[in-house]
Write an enzyme that holds these catalytic residues in place. Structure first.
Site, PDB file in Angstrom:
ATOM      1  N   GLY A 140     106.996  41.979 -23.290  1.00  0.00           N
ATOM      2  CA  GLY A 140     108.111  42.859 -23.632  1.00  0.00           C
ATOM      3  C   GLY A 140     109.344  42.598 -22.777  1.00  0.00           C
ATOM      4  O   GLY A 140     110.470  42.887 -23.204  1.00  0.00           O
ATOM      5  N   GLU A 143     111.026  39.956 -24.550  1.00  0.00           N
ATOM      6  CA  GLU A 143     111.584  40.548 -25.784  1.00  0.00           C
ATOM      7  C   GLU A 143     112.827  41.385 -25.484  1.00  0.00           C
ATOM      8  O   GLU A 143     113.788  41.382 -26.251  1.00  0.00           O
ATOM      9  CB  GLU A 143     110.506  41.391 -26.476  1.00  0.00           C
ATOM     10  CG  GLU A 143     109.384  40.525 -27.031  1.00  0.00           C
ATOM     11  CD  GLU A 143     108.147  41.310 -27.448  1.00  0.00           C
ATOM     12  OE1 GLU A 143     107.751  42.242 -26.712  1.00  0.00           O
ATOM     13  OE2 GLU A 143     107.583  41.000 -28.512  1.00  0.00           O
TER      14      GLU A 143
HETATM   15  N1  COA Z   1     101.114  46.358 -17.458  1.00  0.00           N
HETATM   16  C1  COA Z   1     100.431  47.093 -16.570  1.00  0.00           C
HETATM   17  N2  COA Z   1     100.177  46.670 -15.324  1.00  0.00           N
HETATM   18  C2  COA Z   1     100.616  45.473 -14.956  1.00  0.00           C
HETATM   19  C3  COA Z   1     101.345  44.647 -15.835  1.00  0.00           C
HETATM   20  C4  COA Z   1     101.582  45.134 -17.136  1.00  0.00           C
HETATM   21  N3  COA Z   1     102.284  44.420 -18.042  1.00  0.00           N
HETATM   22  N4  COA Z   1     101.647  43.498 -15.190  1.00  0.00           N
HETATM   23  C5  COA Z   1     101.139  43.614 -13.940  1.00  0.00           C
HETATM   24  N5  COA Z   1     100.506  44.789 -13.801  1.00  0.00           N
HETATM   25  C6  COA Z   1      99.844  45.318 -12.615  1.00  0.00           C
HETATM   26  C7  COA Z   1      98.674  44.447 -12.165  1.00  0.00           C
HETATM   27  O1  COA Z   1      97.500  44.781 -12.870  1.00  0.00           O
HETATM   28  C8  COA Z   1      98.616  44.772 -10.707  1.00  0.00           C
HETATM   29  O2  COA Z   1      97.986  46.023 -10.568  1.00  0.00           O
HETATM   30  P1  COA Z   1      97.166  46.370  -9.199  1.00  0.00           P
HETATM   31  O3  COA Z   1      98.163  46.281  -8.095  1.00  0.00           O
HETATM   32  O4  COA Z   1      96.639  47.733  -9.464  1.00  0.00           O
HETATM   33  O5  COA Z   1      96.097  45.310  -9.106  1.00  0.00           O
HETATM   34  C9  COA Z   1     100.067  44.976 -10.321  1.00  0.00           C
HETATM   35  O6  COA Z   1     100.769  45.273 -11.523  1.00  0.00           O
HETATM   36  C10 COA Z   1     100.700  43.748  -9.710  1.00  0.00           C
HETATM   37  O7  COA Z   1     100.431  42.637 -10.566  1.00  0.00           O
HETATM   38  P2  COA Z   1     100.038  41.207  -9.970  1.00  0.00           P
HETATM   39  O8  COA Z   1      99.580  40.363 -11.108  1.00  0.00           O
HETATM   40  O9  COA Z   1      99.119  41.374  -8.825  1.00  0.00           O
HETATM   41  O10 COA Z   1     101.465  40.751  -9.420  1.00  0.00           O
HETATM   42  P3  COA Z   1     102.002  39.285  -9.266  1.00  0.00           P
HETATM   43  O11 COA Z   1     103.273  39.434  -8.501  1.00  0.00           O
HETATM   44  O12 COA Z   1     100.972  38.360  -8.720  1.00  0.00           O
HETATM   45  O13 COA Z   1     102.310  38.776 -10.766  1.00  0.00           O
HETATM   46  C11 COA Z   1     103.182  38.980 -13.002  1.00  0.00           C
HETATM   47  C12 COA Z   1     103.313  39.391 -11.522  1.00  0.00           C
HETATM   48  C13 COA Z   1     104.207  39.777 -13.774  1.00  0.00           C
HETATM   49  C14 COA Z   1     103.437  37.475 -13.128  1.00  0.00           C
HETATM   50  C15 COA Z   1     101.738  39.277 -13.485  1.00  0.00           C
HETATM   51  O14 COA Z   1     101.412  40.604 -13.104  1.00  0.00           O
HETATM   52  C16 COA Z   1     101.551  39.192 -14.961  1.00  0.00           C
HETATM   53  O15 COA Z   1     101.410  38.114 -15.489  1.00  0.00           O
HETATM   54  N6  COA Z   1     101.530  40.354 -15.653  1.00  0.00           N
HETATM   55  C17 COA Z   1     101.149  40.460 -17.033  1.00  0.00           C
HETATM   56  C18 COA Z   1     102.246  40.015 -17.967  1.00  0.00           C
HETATM   57  C19 COA Z   1     101.793  40.185 -19.385  1.00  0.00           C
HETATM   58  O16 COA Z   1     100.745  39.753 -19.819  1.00  0.00           O
HETATM   59  N7  COA Z   1     102.661  40.838 -20.163  1.00  0.00           N
HETATM   60  C20 COA Z   1     102.430  41.045 -21.551  1.00  0.00           C
HETATM   61  C21 COA Z   1     101.953  42.401 -21.788  1.00  0.00           C
HETATM   62  S1  COA Z   1     101.547  42.624 -23.512  1.00  0.00           S
END
Ligand code: COA
Length: 291
Positions: A140, A143
């Site tokens: 998103g 998006e």
């Molecule tokens: N929704 C809910 N929670 C999310 C999230 C999301 N889209 N993206 C990250 N989080 C949460 C993680 O689960 C983690 O939670 P925790 O601290 O309780 O373990 C926290 O946010 C930090 O995320 P983390 O992955 O540890 O941080 P990072 O700095 O290493 O990486 C991103 C950041 C954004 C690259 C990675 O979190 C990511 O790829 N997120 C998902 C993106 C995604 O798939 N978006 C599409 C959603 S449909």
């Protein structure tokens, strides 16, 4: 140019309560609220509206954040500034839908409805809307950036539609707006692998419009926003409308829209000012009134 940022609450630890001074709606002025579900709207000098996502560590687009984006878009459409900037956090522009809100098809229907309504409203603001992307713009978040008219990214920015890695697909306009930005085959490859697209590649394929060094991102954004804000606002809105409306039509119909809006532009005072200024003083000297 750093002075354009009225506050920098993102230095606060995620989840910390803090005082919101420039925010309306969910976070009334002067009230202490939790950092979650915060989208700030600041009106900067020169008619620049700055929308800042500041929703915890990863700027997840929860239902409340999405609703607030829609409210702000409605507010900026009713009382338009001269230009709009949308920004997120320094490391994460927005990490996409809040995955913790996912469930089955019923929840999905609500999520896609809400984000489509909000991003369509953002895209329809009759002003140039610039996305300033300093870090991850995933799902998103990508998006949201695509719903803006123009994307300025830092060299650390990373784009992507990773929904397929969760076993689902983009639900906030990604399949359509990404394909229009980068072409169908590249959009399919990005959406089907869910891979991350770094800034340099994003620029090459048309997902980002500019890439600048991280430390110069805010200055470049404000330079462009200021240039746009000094322009003939109504003519700019008509140009945006002609392009956007034409994209969903045949070429012949789009060309008819352009003809109508070209004539419409001559009903503005700015067209008189612009033409007279050109004839008397040469190009680029007009001081427009925005009407
Ligand atoms: N929704 C809910 N929670 C999310 C999230 C999301 N889209 N993206 C990250 N989080 C949460 C993680 O689960 C983690 O939670 P925790 O601290 O309780 O373990 C926290 O946010 C930090 O995320 P983390 O992955 O540890 O941080 P990072 O700095 O290493 O990486 C991103 C950041 C954004 C690259 C990675 O979190 C990511 O790829 N997120 C998902 C993106 C995604 O798939 N978006 C599409 C959603 S449909």
């Amino acid at each position: 140019m750093g002075s354009y940022r009225p506050t920098d609450r993102r230095r606060l630890p995620a989840g910390a309560p803090h005082l919101i001074s420039g925010c309306r709606g969910l976070a009334p002025v002067g009230k202490t609220v939790a950092m979650d579900t915060v989208v700030e709207l600041d009106h900067l000098d020169g008619g620049i509206a700055l929308i800042t996502l500041a929703n915890g560590k990863v700027n997840a687009l929860s239902g409340a954040v999405v609703a607030r984006i829609g409210e702000i878009a409605a507010e900026l459409t009713a009382n338009p500034p001269k230009v709009v900037v949308v920004t997120g956090g320094p490391k994460i522009f927005a990490a996409g839908a809040d995955i913790s809100e996912f469930g089955g098809p019923d929840e999905a229907a609500g999520i896609t409805e809400r984000i489509h309504v909000a991003l369509d409203a953002l895209a329809a603001i009759p002003r140039f809307v610039i996305a300033e992307v300093s870090g991850y713009a995933l799902g998103g978040g990508c998006e949201l950036a695509l719903a803006c008219d123009y994307r300025i990214a830092s060299e650390r920015a990373v784009f992507g539609q990773p929904e397929v890695l969760l076993g689902t697909i983009p639900g906030g306009g990604g399949t359509q707006r990404l394909a229009r930005a980068v072409g169908a085959s590249r959009a399919k490859e990005i959406s089907i692998t869910g891979r991350q697209v770094k800034a340099e590649e994003a620029l090459r394929i048309g997902l980002a419009d500019e890439v600048v060094p991280s430390e110069g991102l805010r200055d470049r954004t404000m330079e462009l926003a200021t240039e746009v804000a000094r322009g003939a606002t109504i003519a700019q809105a008509l140009a945006k409308a002609a392009i956007d409306r034409g994209l969903s039509m045949s070429l012949a119909d789009g060309l008819m829209v352009e003809r109508e809006l070209f004539v419409e532009s001559f009903r503005t005072e700015d067209s008189q000012i612009g033409v007279r200024s050109f004839l008397e003083n040469g190009p680029g000297k007009a001081e427009f009134l925005g009407k």
